[in-house]
Scaffold this motif. Structure first.
Motif, PDB file in Angstrom:
ATOM      1  N   GLU A  78       0.854  -1.181   0.000  1.00  0.00           N
ATOM      2  CA  GLU A  78       0.000   0.000   0.000  1.00  0.00           C
ATOM      3  C   GLU A  78       0.897   1.240   0.000  1.00  0.00           C
ATOM      4  OE1 GLU A  78      -2.515  -0.038   3.404  1.00  0.00           O
ATOM      5  OE2 GLU A  78      -3.437  -1.978   2.920  1.00  0.00           O
ATOM      6  N   PHE A  79       0.347   2.341  -0.441  1.00  0.00           N
ATOM      7  CA  PHE A  79       1.089   3.593  -0.379  1.00  0.00           C
ATOM      8  C   PHE A  79       1.042   4.136   1.045  1.00  0.00           C
ATOM      9  CE2 PHE A  79       0.405   3.394  -4.948  1.00  0.00           C
ATOM     10  CZ  PHE A  79       1.660   3.774  -5.406  1.00  0.00           C
ATOM     11  N   GLY A  80       2.192   4.670   1.500  1.00  0.00           N
ATOM     12  CA  GLY A  80       2.278   5.230   2.838  1.00  0.00           C
ATOM     13  C   GLY A  80       2.404   4.202   3.936  1.00  0.00           C
ATOM     14  N   ALA A  81       2.784   2.971   3.592  1.00  0.00           N
ATOM     15  CA  ALA A  81       2.812   1.889   4.579  1.00  0.00           C
ATOM     16  C   ALA A  81       4.090   1.843   5.398  1.00  0.00           C
ATOM     17  CB  ALA A  81       2.598   0.539   3.883  1.00  0.00           C
ATOM     18  N   SER A  82       5.153   2.540   4.980  1.00  0.00           N
ATOM     19  CA  SER A  82       6.413   2.463   5.721  1.00  0.00           C
ATOM     20  C   SER A  82       7.168   3.783   5.649  1.00  0.00           C
ATOM     21  CB  SER A  82       7.302   1.346   5.159  1.00  0.00           C
ATOM     22  OG  SER A  82       8.582   1.374   5.758  1.00  0.00           O
ATOM     23  N   LYS A  83       7.263   4.457   6.775  1.00  0.00           N
ATOM     24  CA  LYS A  83       8.041   5.694   6.826  1.00  0.00           C
ATOM     25  C   LYS A  83       9.534   5.387   6.730  1.00  0.00           C
ATOM     26  CE  LYS A  83       8.812   9.851   9.587  1.00  0.00           C
ATOM     27  NZ  LYS A  83       8.409  10.613  10.796  1.00  0.00           N
ATOM     28  N   HIS A  84       9.958   4.272   7.326  1.00  0.00           N
ATOM     29  CA  HIS A  84      11.380   3.923   7.389  1.00  0.00           C
ATOM     30  C   HIS A  84      11.985   3.759   5.997  1.00  0.00           C
ATOM     31  CE1 HIS A  84      15.043   2.368   9.137  1.00  0.00           C
ATOM     32  NE2 HIS A  84      14.951   1.278   8.391  1.00  0.00           N
ATOM     33  N   VAL A  85      11.415   2.854   5.198  1.00  0.00           N
ATOM     34  CA  VAL A  85      11.982   2.629   3.871  1.00  0.00           C
ATOM     35  C   VAL A  85      11.685   3.805   2.949  1.00  0.00           C
ATOM     36  CG1 VAL A  85      10.041   1.417   2.770  1.00  0.00           C
ATOM     37  CG2 VAL A  85      12.378   0.822   2.147  1.00  0.00           C
TER      38      VAL A  85
ATOM     39  N   ALA B   4      15.127   9.994  -0.305  1.00  0.00           N
ATOM     40  CA  ALA B   4      16.466  10.594  -0.349  1.00  0.00           C
ATOM     41  C   ALA B   4      17.182  10.197  -1.630  1.00  0.00           C
ATOM     42  CB  ALA B   4      17.273  10.153   0.869  1.00  0.00           C
ATOM     43  N   ALA B   5      17.046   8.933  -2.025  1.00  0.00           N
ATOM     44  CA  ALA B   5      17.672   8.470  -3.265  1.00  0.00           C
ATOM     45  C   ALA B   5      17.047   9.144  -4.481  1.00  0.00           C
ATOM     46  CB  ALA B   5      17.518   6.950  -3.370  1.00  0.00           C
ATOM     47  N   LEU B   6      15.724   9.256  -4.478  1.00  0.00           N
ATOM     48  CA  LEU B   6      15.019   9.861  -5.605  1.00  0.00           C
ATOM     49  C   LEU B   6      15.410  11.315  -5.796  1.00  0.00           C
ATOM     50  CD1 LEU B   6      12.758   9.265  -7.721  1.00  0.00           C
ATOM     51  CD2 LEU B   6      11.134  10.173  -6.062  1.00  0.00           C
ATOM     52  N   ASP B   7      15.618  12.032  -4.700  1.00  0.00           N
ATOM     53  CA  ASP B   7      16.033  13.431  -4.800  1.00  0.00           C
ATOM     54  C   ASP B   7      17.428  13.566  -5.405  1.00  0.00           C
ATOM     55  OD1 ASP B   7      13.695  14.341  -3.739  1.00  0.00           O
ATOM     56  OD2 ASP B   7      14.467  14.672  -1.709  1.00  0.00           O
ATOM     57  N   THR B   8      18.233  12.545  -5.207  1.00  0.00           N
ATOM     58  CA  THR B   8      19.599  12.571  -5.743  1.00  0.00           C
ATOM     59  C   THR B   8      19.652  12.065  -7.182  1.00  0.00           C
ATOM     60  OG1 THR B   8      20.446  12.169  -3.516  1.00  0.00           O
ATOM     61  CG2 THR B   8      21.979  11.804  -5.344  1.00  0.00           C
ATOM     62  N   ASP B   9      18.879  11.025  -7.462  1.00  0.00           N
ATOM     63  CA  ASP B   9      18.857  10.424  -8.795  1.00  0.00           C
ATOM     64  C   ASP B   9      17.428   9.990  -9.101  1.00  0.00           C
ATOM     65  OD1 ASP B   9      19.038   8.908 -11.097  1.00  0.00           O
ATOM     66  OD2 ASP B   9      20.808   7.786 -10.461  1.00  0.00           O
ATOM     67  N   PRO B  10      16.717  10.687  -9.998  1.00  0.00           N
ATOM     68  CA  PRO B  10      15.322  10.371 -10.298  1.00  0.00           C
ATOM     69  C   PRO B  10      15.095   8.958 -10.833  1.00  0.00           C
ATOM     70  CG  PRO B  10      15.916  12.522 -11.169  1.00  0.00           C
ATOM     71  CD  PRO B  10      17.185  11.866 -10.737  1.00  0.00           C
ATOM     72  N   ASP B  11      16.161   8.301 -11.258  1.00  0.00           N
ATOM     73  CA  ASP B  11      16.017   6.936 -11.778  1.00  0.00           C
ATOM     74  C   ASP B  11      16.020   5.876 -10.680  1.00  0.00           C
ATOM     75  OD1 ASP B  11      15.862   7.756 -14.437  1.00  0.00           O
ATOM     76  OD2 ASP B  11      18.048   7.723 -14.680  1.00  0.00           O
ATOM     77  N   VAL B  12      16.414   6.268  -9.467  1.00  0.00           N
ATOM     78  CA  VAL B  12      16.465   5.308  -8.356  1.00  0.00           C
ATOM     79  C   VAL B  12      15.199   5.470  -7.533  1.00  0.00           C
ATOM     80  CG1 VAL B  12      17.735   4.525  -6.330  1.00  0.00           C
ATOM     81  CG2 VAL B  12      18.976   5.407  -8.314  1.00  0.00           C
ATOM     82  N   ARG B  13      14.277   4.520  -7.677  1.00  0.00           N
ATOM     83  CA  ARG B  13      12.964   4.640  -7.026  1.00  0.00           C
ATOM     84  C   ARG B  13      12.649   3.479  -6.097  1.00  0.00           C
ATOM     85  NH1 ARG B  13       9.344   4.669 -11.987  1.00  0.00           N
ATOM     86  NH2 ARG B  13       7.742   4.423 -10.378  1.00  0.00           N
ATOM     87  N   GLY B  14      13.546   2.500  -6.010  1.00  0.00           N
ATOM     88  CA  GLY B  14      13.256   1.336  -5.184  1.00  0.00           C
ATOM     89  C   GLY B  14      14.342   1.065  -4.166  1.00  0.00           C
ATOM     90  N   ALA B  15      13.965   0.437  -3.041  1.00  0.00           N
ATOM     91  CA  ALA B  15      14.945   0.078  -2.011  1.00  0.00           C
ATOM     92  C   ALA B  15      14.338  -0.939  -1.062  1.00  0.00           C
ATOM     93  CB  ALA B  15      15.404   1.305  -1.233  1.00  0.00           C
ATOM     94  N   LEU B  16      15.210  -1.654  -0.364  1.00  0.00           N
ATOM     95  CA  LEU B  16      14.789  -2.483   0.753  1.00  0.00           C
ATOM     96  C   LEU B  16      15.874  -2.435   1.806  1.00  0.00           C
ATOM     97  CD1 LEU B  16      15.320  -6.304   0.321  1.00  0.00           C
ATOM     98  CD2 LEU B  16      16.302  -4.666  -1.283  1.00  0.00           C
ATOM     99  N   ASN B  17      15.486  -2.705   3.034  1.00  0.00           N
ATOM    100  CA  ASN B  17      16.466  -2.736   4.121  1.00  0.00           C
ATOM    101  C   ASN B  17      16.603  -4.155   4.651  1.00  0.00           C
ATOM    102  OD1 ASN B  17      13.726  -2.262   5.404  1.00  0.00           O
ATOM    103  ND2 ASN B  17      14.960  -2.680   7.232  1.00  0.00           N
ATOM    104  N   VAL B  18      17.821  -4.545   4.969  1.00  0.00           N
ATOM    105  CA  VAL B  18      18.111  -5.851   5.553  1.00  0.00           C
ATOM    106  C   VAL B  18      19.115  -5.649   6.685  1.00  0.00           C
ATOM    107  CG1 VAL B  18      17.634  -7.180   3.462  1.00  0.00           C
ATOM    108  CG2 VAL B  18      19.935  -6.263   3.845  1.00  0.00           C
ATOM    109  N   ALA B  19      19.422  -6.717   7.386  1.00  0.00           N
ATOM    110  CA  ALA B  19      20.428  -6.632   8.440  1.00  0.00           C
ATOM    111  C   ALA B  19      21.809  -6.432   7.814  1.00  0.00           C
ATOM    112  CB  ALA B  19      20.410  -7.910   9.271  1.00  0.00           C
TER     113      ALA B  19
END
Length: 309
Positions: free
Chosen positions: A200-207, A213-228
């Motif tokens: 859903e949209f707005g489901a995670s403030k963390h990610v 932050a990435a999108l503001d630096t490079d408009p082509d980078v729109r995806g991410a995930l966090n792991v340990a």
């Protein structure tokens, strides 16, 4: 995939229910079954079944407050002559538009076409425009990424105790409501990855903070995930030419800190990590052009790290 039009549900489920509701209310107002049949455009035999409660119908419409109010209003108008068939039709068409906008008709449509679930579908209201397509694509991409993550053997070892998430921003995202992610985060249980819900949209403030932050630096980078944070995975990234970027976990304004670090690097790194802080578990972000791209890279890094262990 079954292909069902909302209009089919209006004819098959909504209209019989509303006709039955109108028939009983017109009968309560003193109209004969013949008069009711003429008003509704059905046979007297059908009216007899409606009044006797033998017509079935769908309780979602029968118990829906706005449907009840509309039926009462139409019944009053037809009974006292202040409303004709044209007026009644206008009332029903307005009601249908409301019921298609995340209402009972929309719920029935998702039941008949499960592929629509989790897409935030509003085709009936807005039609297929560029914004709707972008939203749909982002949700579908995050869903695919989450399934890929969950189906990759051994990947549960990289899920942190607080859980992980996968996000993808709309092309011109402004805040976390423009970033699709998994509600409730993704967790590892008994060696397997559990995905609690559709994205859903707005489901995670963390990610979303990292993605924006990435999108503001490079408009082509729109995806991410966090792991340990895992040293073998970081080493694998360096070996494959994705030099990891370390950042400070303790910053309250994580977004601004990431923008500064990305600016110092001159680009968004494919891998960024921190070593944790008091009350903050060490975490690594993997970035990609899409959420699925980020998960694919994580799989590549995990395979490389596994081979060198």
């Amino acid at each position: 995939m079954s292909l069902v039009l909302p209009s089919e549900l209006v004819v098959d489920r909504f209209l019989p229910t509303v006709r039955a509701m109108l028939a009983t209310r017109l009968a309560d107002r003193g109209l004969t079954q013949q008069e009711i049949a003429a008003e509704l455009g059905v046979t007297q035999a059908a009216v007899s079944k409606y009044v006797a409660g033998e017509s079935g119908g769908d309780d979602r419409f029968r118990d829906h407050p706005e449907t009840v109010d509309t039926v009462e209003r139409i019944a009053d108008g037809l009974a006292d002559g202040e409303m004709d068939g044209y007026d009644a039709l206008a009332e029903l068409l307005a009601l249908i538009r409301t019921l298609e906008d995340r209402g009972p008709i929309c719920e029935l449509h998702e039941e008949e076409m499960p592929a629509l679930r989790g897409l935030g579908c509003d085709l009936c209201v807005r039609g297929l425009d560029a914004d709707v397509r972008a939203e749909r694509d982002a949700l579908a991409n995050v869903r695919t990424a989450a399934r890929t993550l969950a189906s990759t053997p051994g990947m549960a070892a990289l899920i942190p105790n607080v859980g992980t998430n996968i996000g993808m921003a709309l092309p011109e995202a402004r805040d976390e409501t423009d970033v699709a992610a998994i509600p409730g985060r993704i967790y590892a249980m008994s060696g397997r990855i559990e995905i609690p819900a559709n994205p859903e949209f707005g489901a995670s403030k963390h990610v979303a903070t990292a993605v924006l932050a990435a999108l503001d630096t490079d408009p082509d980078v729109r995806g991410a995930l966090n792991v340990a944070t895992d040293d073998d995975v970081l080493a694998a990234a360096a070996e494959l030419g994705y030099e990891p970027l370390e950042f400070d976990a303790a910053y309250e304004d994580r977004g601004e800190h990431l923008r500064e670090r990305f600016g110092e690097r001159g680009a968004v790194p494919r891998v960024a990590y921190h070593r944790g802080a008091f009350g903050i578990e060490p975490a690594t972000f993997v970035f990609g052009t899409t959420a699925a791209d980020a998960v694919e890279l994580l799989g590549e890094l995990f395979d490389q790290a596994s081979g060198s262990r």
